[in-house]
Design a protein around this motif. Structure first.
Motif, PDB file in Angstrom:
ATOM      1  N   TRP A 109       8.368   2.685 -11.097  1.00 17.12           N
ATOM      2  CA  TRP A 109       8.702   2.095  -9.652  1.00 17.12           C
ATOM      3  C   TRP A 109       8.565   3.005  -8.519  1.00 17.12           C
ATOM      4  CZ3 TRP A 109       9.727  -2.842  -8.862  1.00 17.12           C
ATOM      5  CH2 TRP A 109      10.404  -3.745  -9.938  1.00 17.12           C
ATOM      6  N   ASP A 110       8.617   4.236  -8.895  1.00 13.30           N
ATOM      7  CA  ASP A 110       8.280   5.152  -7.902  1.00 13.30           C
ATOM      8  C   ASP A 110       6.845   5.373  -7.313  1.00 13.30           C
ATOM      9  OD1 ASP A 110       9.317   7.377  -6.056  1.00 13.30           O
ATOM     10  OD2 ASP A 110       8.558   8.955  -7.669  1.00 13.30           O
ATOM     11  N   ILE A 111       5.967   5.216  -8.706  1.00 16.32           N
ATOM     12  CA  ILE A 111       4.576   5.175  -8.470  1.00 16.32           C
ATOM     13  C   ILE A 111       3.976   3.759  -7.628  1.00 16.32           C
ATOM     14  CG2 ILE A 111       2.246   4.599  -9.684  1.00 16.32           C
ATOM     15  CD1 ILE A 111       3.252   6.756 -11.790  1.00 16.32           C
ATOM     16  N   LEU A 112       4.647   2.690  -8.096  1.00 20.96           N
ATOM     17  CA  LEU A 112       4.456   1.377  -7.444  1.00 20.96           C
ATOM     18  C   LEU A 112       4.751   1.429  -5.867  1.00 20.96           C
ATOM     19  CD1 LEU A 112       3.190  -1.001  -9.108  1.00 20.96           C
ATOM     20  CD2 LEU A 112       5.227  -1.857  -9.263  1.00 20.96           C
ATOM     21  N   GLY A 113       5.937   1.908  -5.606  1.00 20.22           N
ATOM     22  CA  GLY A 113       6.044   2.099  -4.273  1.00 20.22           C
ATOM     23  C   GLY A 113       5.151   2.938  -3.338  1.00 20.22           C
ATOM     24  N   LYS A 114       4.933   4.099  -4.005  1.00 20.88           N
ATOM     25  CA  LYS A 114       4.151   5.155  -3.363  1.00 20.88           C
ATOM     26  C   LYS A 114       2.714   4.461  -3.021  1.00 20.88           C
ATOM     27  CE  LYS A 114       6.259   9.430  -4.919  1.00 20.88           C
ATOM     28  NZ  LYS A 114       6.527  10.399  -6.086  1.00 20.88           N
ATOM     29  N   ALA A 115       2.344   3.655  -4.170  1.00 20.51           N
ATOM     30  CA  ALA A 115       0.878   3.025  -3.806  1.00 20.51           C
ATOM     31  C   ALA A 115       1.106   1.785  -3.013  1.00 20.51           C
ATOM     32  CB  ALA A 115       0.555   2.400  -5.474  1.00 20.51           C
ATOM     33  N   ARG A 116       2.011   1.491  -2.648  1.00 21.89           N
ATOM     34  CA  ARG A 116       2.330   0.233  -1.819  1.00 21.89           C
ATOM     35  C   ARG A 116       2.995   0.689  -0.410  1.00 21.89           C
ATOM     36  NH1 ARG A 116       3.953  -5.191  -5.095  1.00 21.89           N
ATOM     37  NH2 ARG A 116       2.437  -4.676  -6.618  1.00 21.89           N
ATOM     38  N   GLY A 117       3.128   1.983  -0.398  1.00 28.06           N
ATOM     39  CA  GLY A 117       3.936   2.431   0.767  1.00 28.06           C
ATOM     40  C   GLY A 117       5.254   1.929   1.152  1.00 28.06           C
TER      41      GLY A 117
END
Lengths: 391, 391
Positions: A109-117
């Motif tokens: 989730w952390d990665i997905l959030g970072k990827a989408r800002g």
């Protein structure tokens, strides 16, 4: 994106005591995917959770967690769900697997959030993150006087709600517990929110727990947490039926969403407390939050470790305005403080504001990972299958 | 007696495949107490279960299983109960602990039986061990023809009951499954007892599972096992309510007696299947057997490994004459055969007679422990905390 690497960092205080304090060690998970780095944290027993990731396969329904994770696609929440389903099925007979997977899932989730800002709570479908009222989580004192002083100091630190738990509670006489409950209320003052955590001390013995009811009621307890073994659903329901002045609380042990739902449906708890580091991460925790809303039960996070785990545990109910109270580890061991470079601190109103930053919004301190590092090496037939990485 | 030593032997076939065949590896436990040696077996993922025994403590409610076991008193069944309670409490947050403890617990009963010169089922309070009707446990074939031939060969080998499970079932079309169910009945002949195990393939999807009901009914299935995730109690109850011609079965994943009781009370299963290598050993399995009797549910063992595990799994319902059917691993990998020096074989009537010998009545082959040995070494900060012993 594809999941390129998963690394586990086992960190611990130089001395680990028998205190019921979960901040004495941690298993931090770093996941790399598509050039992004995400972080998560598995709750409790780092070595067993590492073993569940690297263990040789026993058979098709008992594969290591790594087999479902490494190389998997990560472009959407649905991809996380798909990996979760694969872990649940292919590691069906590996009991530790949900704890291992929990930390990995947070990192995804952390990665997905970072990827989408975007913050994770937005990815979960919430439009807004409402501030929470933190409760200070404390152990009962060794004496009623210590309990009283603990309540006073928590109020002095600005907490409106305080939870007392474990320590001597339930281990001695009824009178001893009554003295502690009276002291807790006195220390807290008449307007404080009093929460009590019995730490499963009564096993399945409803009558023993029921002897504490009058003092719990008189001291206006808001919830009575885990008087029984996490699985003793009938005991929770039976004790809850004996009082109308407060509700039962539980759920931290749930290692899948079904268990939490059963505690609601059959244990009749009024507060369901979910540890994202055990239940399989943020996705199943959000499913429990949705279920709680539908059933008129209040969702609460269970968090006793770092602010990485705290941020993860706040995401599933960030957008639920009426589910206001949140666990906030008030006096963790130094390890849990040092582990993150930034922290979630109460604002001027004493409220907790969930990070409005990409992903989980928490930075891990590489220096802390090195300073508290526990070096693990696991060999099978002379070949290393796990060697602790350096940050 | 005091528990002097606990040793773990991780053994595996040279090649472990993704077959849903739990006999491909094993974690054998040897316990020494008062000059006696007892043997037990933990079900699945040897490395994770070893880790749960030797892991450093995380905090007071997350201690390694070893902390509750080593040095503990062992003179009675009550002593085993006391250690079990200590493991449940002090290793509350260590998810893998019940699997580790299960193998140890069996070994403690084995020791107690040897010390008293009595079989374990007598120590459990049974006066007599009734013979069981074994069912041959098989995977569905890759084609309906293979399934048909599997049924025929099981009948030719003398089995009155055959369970088909896993393999392609539920992974393809409804028509495919219907063809396999028809083939199973044909291979079995009109008078054979047909049992079907869906291996959780339908997750929580009641409608998908329900599409198989007509073919299950038409082929006179006795039970339909684990169509869903082990925790999906509502799905079990919902599907069971749609038929009156057979009953749901489940329970192998239960890692405490509460979980099995909930499957009975809320999942409404008609058969509760307990794996002594997961539920915490023989004591909690006997508690489930008592509960099943009280609730009109049939108790069945779940066993897919060695005859040591088989003997342990038969003890809890040895004295229940009406609970007649038992799982019998009919074609285990060679490891599971070689692991014990003696075996439990069907008698002239095709029935299984539970050993009437001290303890569990099964001898472990030291040669097999060496031959199939997997060498494990776990180091923490450069110091070994586990090194595989030699038999």
């Amino acid at each position: 994106m594809k999941i390129d690497a998963v690394d586990f960092f086992y960190v611990a205080m130089p001395e680990v005591t028998t205190d019921a304090d979960g901040s004495q060690d941690a298993l931090v998970v770093r996941v790399a995917a598509g050039g992004h780095i995400g972080w998560g944290e598995c709750e409790a027993s780092p070595l067993a959770s590492i073993a569940a990731f690297v263990t040789p396969m026993s058979h098709g329904a008992c594969r290591p967690v790594s087999a479902s994770v490494l190389g998997a696609r990560l472009d959407s929440a649905a991809d996380i769900d798909a990996i979760a389903a694969k872990v649940a099925y292919d590691s069906m007979d590996l009991l530790q697997a949900p704890h291992t997977w929990s930390g990995i899932e947070m990192a995804l989730w952390d990665i997905l959030g970072k990827a989408r800002g975007e913050p994770v709570w937005k990815l979960l479908g919430y439009q807004k993150a409402f501030p929470k009222t933190p409760y200070a989580s404390r152990l009962f004192g060794n004496t009623p006087q210590e309990t009283l002083e603990g309540g006073r100091s928590a109020r002095a630190a600005g907490f409106k709600a305080v939870k007392f738990g474990w320590g001597p509670f339930g281990t001695g006489s009824v009178e001893d517990d009554v003295a502690h409950l009276d002291a807790a209320r006195e220390g807290l003052g008449p307007d404080g929110i009093l929460l009590v955590d019995a730490g499963q001390i009564f096993g399945g013995d409803v009558e023993a727990a029921a002897k504490r009811l009058p003092a719990l009621e008189r001291n206006r307890t808001t919830w009575f947490e885990e008087p029984f073994h996490a699985g003793a659903l009938g005991a929770y329901a039976a004790l809850g039926a004996r009082t109308s002045s407060f509700r039962m609380a539980g759920g931290e042990a749930a290692h899948n969403s079904y268990m939490a739902e059963h505690l609601i449906d059959f244990g009749k708890v009024g507060f369901v407390q979910i540890d994202c580091g055990r239940i399989g991460g943020i996705g199943p925790a959000k499913a429990v939050a949705d279920y709680a809303v539908a059933k008129g039960v209040t969702y609460v996070n269970h968090t006793f470790t770092s602010h990485l785990a705290l941020s993860a545990s706040l995401q599933p109910f960030a957008g639920l305005e009426a589910h206001r109270i949140c666990e906030y580890p008030v006096a963790p061991r130094q390890l849990a403080v040092d582990l993150t470079s930034n922290h979630i601190v109460p604002n001027a109103n004493g409220e907790i504001v969930i990070p409005d930053a990409p992903g989980l919004g928490i930075e891990i301190s590489a220096a802390a990972l090195e300073r508290y590092r526990i070096d693990v090496r696991i060999e099978i037939d002379g070949k290393p299958i796990f060697v602790s990485p350096h940050a």
